[in-house]
Design an enzyme around this catalytic site. Structure first.
Site, short mmCIF file in Angstrom:
data_model
loop_
_atom_site.label_atom_id
_atom_site.label_comp_id
_atom_site.label_asym_id
_atom_site.label_seq_id
_atom_site.Cartn_x
_atom_site.Cartn_y
_atom_site.Cartn_z
N LYS A 39 65.33 58.44 48.42
CA LYS A 39 65.15 57.87 47.08
C LYS A 39 63.84 58.34 46.46
O LYS A 39 62.91 58.79 47.15
CB LYS A 39 65.20 56.35 47.15
N HIS A 159 79.30 42.12 60.46
CA HIS A 159 78.35 43.23 60.36
C HIS A 159 76.92 42.69 60.40
O HIS A 159 76.70 41.48 60.33
CB HIS A 159 78.56 44.03 59.07
N HIS A 160 75.96 43.59 60.46
CA HIS A 160 74.54 43.25 60.51
C HIS A 160 74.10 42.54 59.22
O HIS A 160 74.78 42.60 58.19
CB HIS A 160 73.71 44.51 60.73
N LYS A 163 73.83 44.37 55.56
CA LYS A 163 74.98 44.89 54.80
C LYS A 163 75.17 44.06 53.55
O LYS A 163 75.26 42.83 53.61
CB LYS A 163 76.25 44.87 55.65
#
Length: 272
Positions: A39, A159-160, A163
């Protein structure tokens, strides 16, 4: 003479998936990392990607510009976010560079744009590049054909805690596959919450449940339940390496086919 080495650029190079992809490329014969894109405000711009990731001798400077590196690669692999992916996709379409998309969370309009741009370049898009999860989806199609009409179907995914999209792209893909098999309208059958409904479960609906906790890599379970028995089909990802291996496999496949355009998924790569 046909080119035998594959040069890859990674967008989101220092994210969890990006680092896993760099590691996989480093250990894959005839595949090379030639651009590592991050980024705009990253403090690592112009630093050596090999030293930052501690993976090995990769003398590539980290960059925040896809345009400036457009001629350095054959295929871009993008695991970022919908806004970044679509921007990168437009740049690749102009430059005629094929792309592997692992980003999830696209709106219907954004997905239409991806399909439109696939007329200009080759795109592999999958919500999950695990070979196992794609085999699971194939098994679910057969299971749904046999018992789908006589069972309640629920999809549970975990999920973690980092996310951001829920339900996961993979669970939505599973739900759409089930609906297609049953000739159901996914937009009408998918149920994402029940806390305010105060009514019993309707026939033919597919319930989605999402868990976000700890460092769970990815788990998907599909439950087929009736009054006499329950059938569960489950896939658990133990390491992110399965996703990076699948994405590299997709890039090698797309490169070897030399497709100039088209929208493909893991079914094409695995021939299932």
């Amino acid at each position: 003479m046909k080119k035998t080495t594959l040069n890859i650029a990674i967008s989101g190079a220092l994210g969890k998936m990006g680092i896993n992809l760099i590691h996989e490329i480093y250990h894959t014969k005839n595949v090379f990392l030639t651009a590592a894109i991050v980024k705009n405000n990253s403090p690592y711009v112009q630093k050596n990607v090999g030293k930052i990731t501690k993976i090995g001798e990769i003398n590539i400077p980290i960059t925040n510009s896809l345009e400036e590196n457009i001629n350095k690669f054959d295929i871009l692999i993008d695991f970022t976010n919908p806004k970044t992916t679509l921007k990168n996709l437009e740049i690749c379409a102009v430059a005629k560079k094929n792309i592997i998309i692992g980003t999830t969370g696209f709106t219907q309009e954004e997905q239409k744009k991806i399909k439109l741009l696939s007329k200009k370049i080759g795109i592999v898009q999958s919500s999950n590049y695990s070979i196992g999860i794609n085999l699971m989806i194939s098994l679910l199609e057969k299971t749904t054909q046999i018992i789908g009409k006589n069972t309640d179907i629920e999809i549970i995914e975990a999920h973690h805690n980092k996310k951001i999209d829920a339900p996961s792209g993979t669970s939505l893909e599973i739900g759409k596959k089930i609906c297609k098999t049953m000739n159901w309208d996914f937009s009408k059958q998918a149920i994402y919450e029940r806390h305010s409904s105060m009514k019993s479960r309707a026939n033919n609906e597919i319930g989605f449940s999402s868990i976000r906790a700890g460092n769970i890599v990815g788990e998907h379970k599909v439950l087929f339940a009736n009054s006499g028995e329950h059938i569960e089909i489950t896939h658990k990802a133990i390491s992110r390496s399965i996703f990076s291996k699948g994405a590299i496999q997709a890039a090698i496949w797309l490169f070897s086919k030399n497709y100039k355009n088209g929208l493909f998924n893991m079914n094409h790569i695995l021939n299932i």
